[in-house]
Design a protein around this motif. Structure first.
Motif, mmCIF file in Angstrom:
data_model
loop_
_atom_site.group_PDB
_atom_site.id
_atom_site.type_symbol
_atom_site.label_atom_id
_atom_site.label_comp_id
_atom_site.label_asym_id
_atom_site.label_seq_id
_atom_site.Cartn_x
_atom_site.Cartn_y
_atom_site.Cartn_z
ATOM 1 N N ALA A 37 -19.347 -8.318 -11.692
ATOM 2 C CA ALA A 37 -20.615 -7.802 -12.190
ATOM 3 C C ALA A 37 -21.447 -8.958 -12.763
ATOM 4 O O ALA A 37 -20.909 -9.970 -13.187
ATOM 5 C CB ALA A 37 -20.362 -6.759 -13.283
ATOM 6 N N PRO A 38 -22.768 -8.794 -12.791
ATOM 7 C CA PRO A 38 -23.611 -9.837 -13.379
ATOM 8 C C PRO A 38 -23.232 -10.075 -14.837
ATOM 9 O O PRO A 38 -22.922 -9.146 -15.575
ATOM 10 C CB PRO A 38 -25.026 -9.255 -13.262
ATOM 11 C CG PRO A 38 -24.931 -8.238 -12.177
ATOM 12 C CD PRO A 38 -23.535 -7.683 -12.250
ATOM 13 N N VAL A 39 -23.255 -11.322 -15.252
ATOM 14 C CA VAL A 39 -22.899 -11.672 -16.621
ATOM 15 C C VAL A 39 -24.130 -11.530 -17.504
ATOM 16 O O VAL A 39 -25.202 -12.062 -17.195
ATOM 17 C CB VAL A 39 -22.364 -13.114 -16.691
ATOM 18 C CG1 VAL A 39 -22.066 -13.500 -18.132
ATOM 19 C CG2 VAL A 39 -21.116 -13.244 -15.828
ATOM 20 N N THR A 40 -24.019 -10.802 -18.580
ATOM 21 C CA THR A 40 -25.110 -10.646 -19.537
ATOM 22 C C THR A 40 -24.582 -10.998 -20.911
ATOM 23 O O THR A 40 -23.379 -11.053 -21.141
ATOM 24 C CB THR A 40 -25.638 -9.202 -19.537
ATOM 25 O OG1 THR A 40 -24.560 -8.306 -19.851
ATOM 26 C CG2 THR A 40 -26.234 -8.839 -18.189
ATOM 27 N N GLY A 41 -25.502 -11.221 -21.839
ATOM 28 C CA GLY A 41 -25.098 -11.578 -23.184
ATOM 29 C C GLY A 41 -24.508 -10.397 -23.930
ATOM 30 O O GLY A 41 -24.673 -9.241 -23.542
ATOM 31 N N PRO A 42 -23.798 -10.672 -25.023
ATOM 32 C CA PRO A 42 -23.192 -9.602 -25.812
ATOM 33 C C PRO A 42 -24.243 -8.769 -26.534
ATOM 34 O O PRO A 42 -25.376 -9.219 -26.749
ATOM 35 C CB PRO A 42 -22.310 -10.365 -26.802
ATOM 36 C CG PRO A 42 -22.952 -11.711 -26.929
ATOM 37 C CD PRO A 42 -23.518 -12.016 -25.569
ATOM 38 N N ALA A 43 -23.877 -7.556 -26.897
ATOM 39 C CA ALA A 43 -24.802 -6.653 -27.575
ATOM 40 C C ALA A 43 -24.829 -6.882 -29.075
ATOM 41 O O ALA A 43 -25.605 -6.245 -29.792
ATOM 42 C CB ALA A 43 -24.421 -5.200 -27.284
ATOM 43 N N ALA A 44 -24.002 -7.785 -29.579
ATOM 44 C CA ALA A 44 -23.977 -8.136 -30.998
ATOM 45 C C ALA A 44 -23.468 -9.570 -31.107
ATOM 46 O O ALA A 44 -22.784 -10.064 -30.202
ATOM 47 C CB ALA A 44 -23.085 -7.178 -31.787
ATOM 48 N N PRO A 45 -23.771 -10.248 -32.195
ATOM 49 C CA PRO A 45 -23.337 -11.641 -32.331
ATOM 50 C C PRO A 45 -21.816 -11.773 -32.361
ATOM 51 O O PRO A 45 -21.102 -10.874 -32.806
ATOM 52 C CB PRO A 45 -23.939 -12.073 -33.676
ATOM 53 C CG PRO A 45 -25.008 -11.081 -33.970
ATOM 54 C CD PRO A 45 -24.579 -9.803 -33.338
ATOM 55 N N LYS A 46 -21.350 -12.903 -31.905
ATOM 56 C CA LYS A 46 -19.933 -13.220 -31.951
ATOM 57 C C LYS A 46 -19.542 -13.573 -33.383
ATOM 58 O O LYS A 46 -20.136 -14.448 -33.994
ATOM 59 C CB LYS A 46 -19.634 -14.386 -31.016
ATOM 60 C CG LYS A 46 -18.213 -14.906 -31.078
ATOM 61 C CD LYS A 46 -18.060 -16.112 -30.160
ATOM 62 C CE LYS A 46 -16.682 -16.737 -30.290
ATOM 63 N NZ LYS A 46 -16.457 -17.324 -31.627
ATOM 64 N N ASP A 243 -27.386 -2.092 -33.052
ATOM 65 C CA ASP A 243 -28.786 -1.706 -33.206
ATOM 66 C C ASP A 243 -29.577 -2.803 -33.924
ATOM 67 O O ASP A 243 -30.713 -3.116 -33.519
ATOM 68 C CB ASP A 243 -28.890 -0.393 -33.981
ATOM 69 C CG ASP A 243 -28.386 0.809 -33.195
ATOM 70 O OD1 ASP A 243 -28.219 0.685 -31.967
ATOM 71 O OD2 ASP A 243 -28.152 1.858 -33.821
ATOM 72 N N ASP A 244 -28.997 -3.387 -34.953
ATOM 73 C CA ASP A 244 -29.674 -4.451 -35.688
ATOM 74 C C ASP A 244 -29.905 -5.665 -34.793
ATOM 75 O O ASP A 244 -30.964 -6.307 -34.851
ATOM 76 C CB ASP A 244 -28.846 -4.861 -36.911
ATOM 77 C CG ASP A 244 -28.856 -3.800 -38.013
ATOM 78 O OD1 ASP A 244 -29.647 -2.851 -37.911
ATOM 79 O OD2 ASP A 244 -28.046 -3.929 -38.948
ATOM 80 N N HIS A 245 -28.923 -5.973 -33.957
ATOM 81 C CA HIS A 245 -29.061 -7.116 -33.060
ATOM 82 C C HIS A 245 -30.157 -6.859 -32.020
ATOM 83 O O HIS A 245 -30.964 -7.755 -31.718
ATOM 84 C CB HIS A 245 -27.723 -7.386 -32.358
ATOM 85 C CG HIS A 245 -27.737 -8.573 -31.464
ATOM 86 N ND1 HIS A 245 -27.880 -9.868 -31.942
ATOM 87 C CD2 HIS A 245 -27.623 -8.688 -30.105
ATOM 88 C CE1 HIS A 245 -27.865 -10.714 -30.919
ATOM 89 N NE2 HIS A 245 -27.705 -10.034 -29.804
ATOM 90 N N ALA A 246 -30.205 -5.635 -31.504
ATOM 91 C CA ALA A 246 -31.236 -5.285 -30.528
ATOM 92 C C ALA A 246 -32.629 -5.350 -31.152
ATOM 93 O O ALA A 246 -33.578 -5.857 -30.546
ATOM 94 C CB ALA A 246 -30.958 -3.895 -29.962
ATOM 95 N N ALA A 247 -32.737 -4.846 -32.378
ATOM 96 C CA ALA A 247 -34.039 -4.868 -33.055
ATOM 97 C C ALA A 247 -34.478 -6.307 -33.328
ATOM 98 O O ALA A 247 -35.667 -6.635 -33.176
ATOM 99 C CB ALA A 247 -33.951 -4.086 -34.357
ATOM 100 N N GLN A 248 -33.534 -7.155 -33.705
ATOM 101 C CA GLN A 248 -33.870 -8.557 -33.956
ATOM 102 C C GLN A 248 -34.301 -9.252 -32.680
ATOM 103 O O GLN A 248 -35.260 -10.039 -32.679
ATOM 104 C CB GLN A 248 -32.673 -9.274 -34.565
ATOM 105 C CG GLN A 248 -32.941 -10.730 -34.915
ATOM 106 C CD GLN A 248 -31.721 -11.395 -35.533
ATOM 107 O OE1 GLN A 248 -30.661 -10.801 -35.652
ATOM 108 N NE2 GLN A 248 -31.891 -12.639 -35.923
#
Length: 252
Positions: A37-46, A243-248
């Motif tokens: 699958a295509p590689v995408t970034g994580p949905a929250a920080p590491k 959600d916080d990461h997406a909003a940022q």
């Protein structure tokens, strides 16, 4: 080894010998073919992760190279059943090495079964090799290791025992980072049992919480009633982090 380190090792040994294992005996499952699958970034920080080289995992004892699976659609929370009063800085590396040895020599697994281990101070340790970098097939929840992540809380958390807040927040941080981007941590996921030794016969379609306890897939009291009771809060914490990461990200 310097005398002070020898003394520390001698102090850790009685603690290591006290623990019991809540996980059942089984052989590892065959790996699923890695998805392209295509590689995408994580949905929250590491979060900060202590690597295997820091806790001195025995790489020579590992039986096989890591097997990879598709992005995690479920997280299974475990406890290790160690006594809770360990010293995070002094004791944990030795406890992890003993656990790795038990999983390989005692259970016949390829490596430490859990992808990550979190101590009571909130420190996250890489468990199975390469779990920090990729989605690695673990040996943590019989029948449901594929497309899932095993996170173990270092300790025992029976009814009435406290789950340390730093530990719960660290588990949430790992789950928020490692779950696939399209997965709702407050939702449910359909999985198929791959082994008759799980709670469900092989081939059974099961709908589980995305963030579940070991007992949801296997007949065990793991992860302890206090930690199991904390799972609803854990789901909220994971969702909030994402959600916080997406909003940022949208605001940048």
């Amino acid at each position: 080894m310097r005398p002070s380190r020898l003394a520390r090792a001698a102090a850790v040994l009685p603690l290591v010998l006290l623990f019991t294992w809540s996980a059942p005996q089984w052989r590892e499952e065959a790996p699923e073919r890695e998805a392209r699958a295509p590689v995408t970034g994580p949905a929250a920080p590491k979060p900060a992760v202590v690597g295997r080289e820091v806790w001195h995992a025995d790489e020579a004892a590992v039986r096989e190279e890591p097997a990879y699976t598709r992005p995690a659609e479920a997280v299974f929370v475990h406890h290790t059943n160690h006594p809770n009063g360990y010293d995070c800085e002094r004791d944990v590396p030795g406890m992890l090495r003993a656990m790795q040895r038990q999983h390989i020599e005692g259970r016949g697994w390829d490596d430490l079964g859990y992808n990550f281990v979190v101590d009571r101070c909130g420190t996250v340790y890489e468990g199975r090799a390469d779990s920090e970098r990729r989605t690695v097939l673990g040996a943590h929840t019989k029948g449901f290791n594929t497309r899932s992540l095993g996170i173990a809380a270092l300790g025992r958390f029976g009814e009435g025992e406290e789950v340390p807040r730093p530990m719960l927040e660290a588990i949430a941080a790992v789950a928020a980072w490692k779950l696939g981007r399209e997965v709702d941590p407050r939702g449910r996921v359909r999985m198929e049992s791959t082994n008759d030794a799980s709670r469900y016969p092989e081939g059974t379609d099961v709908t589980l919480d995305v963030i579940a306890g070991h007992r949801d897939g296997y007949d065990t009291d793991c992860p302890g009633q206090a930690l199991y009771d904390a799972l609803p809060e854990l789901r909220v914490l994971v969702a909030r982090l994402r959600d916080d990461h997406a909003a940022q990200a949208q605001g940048e």
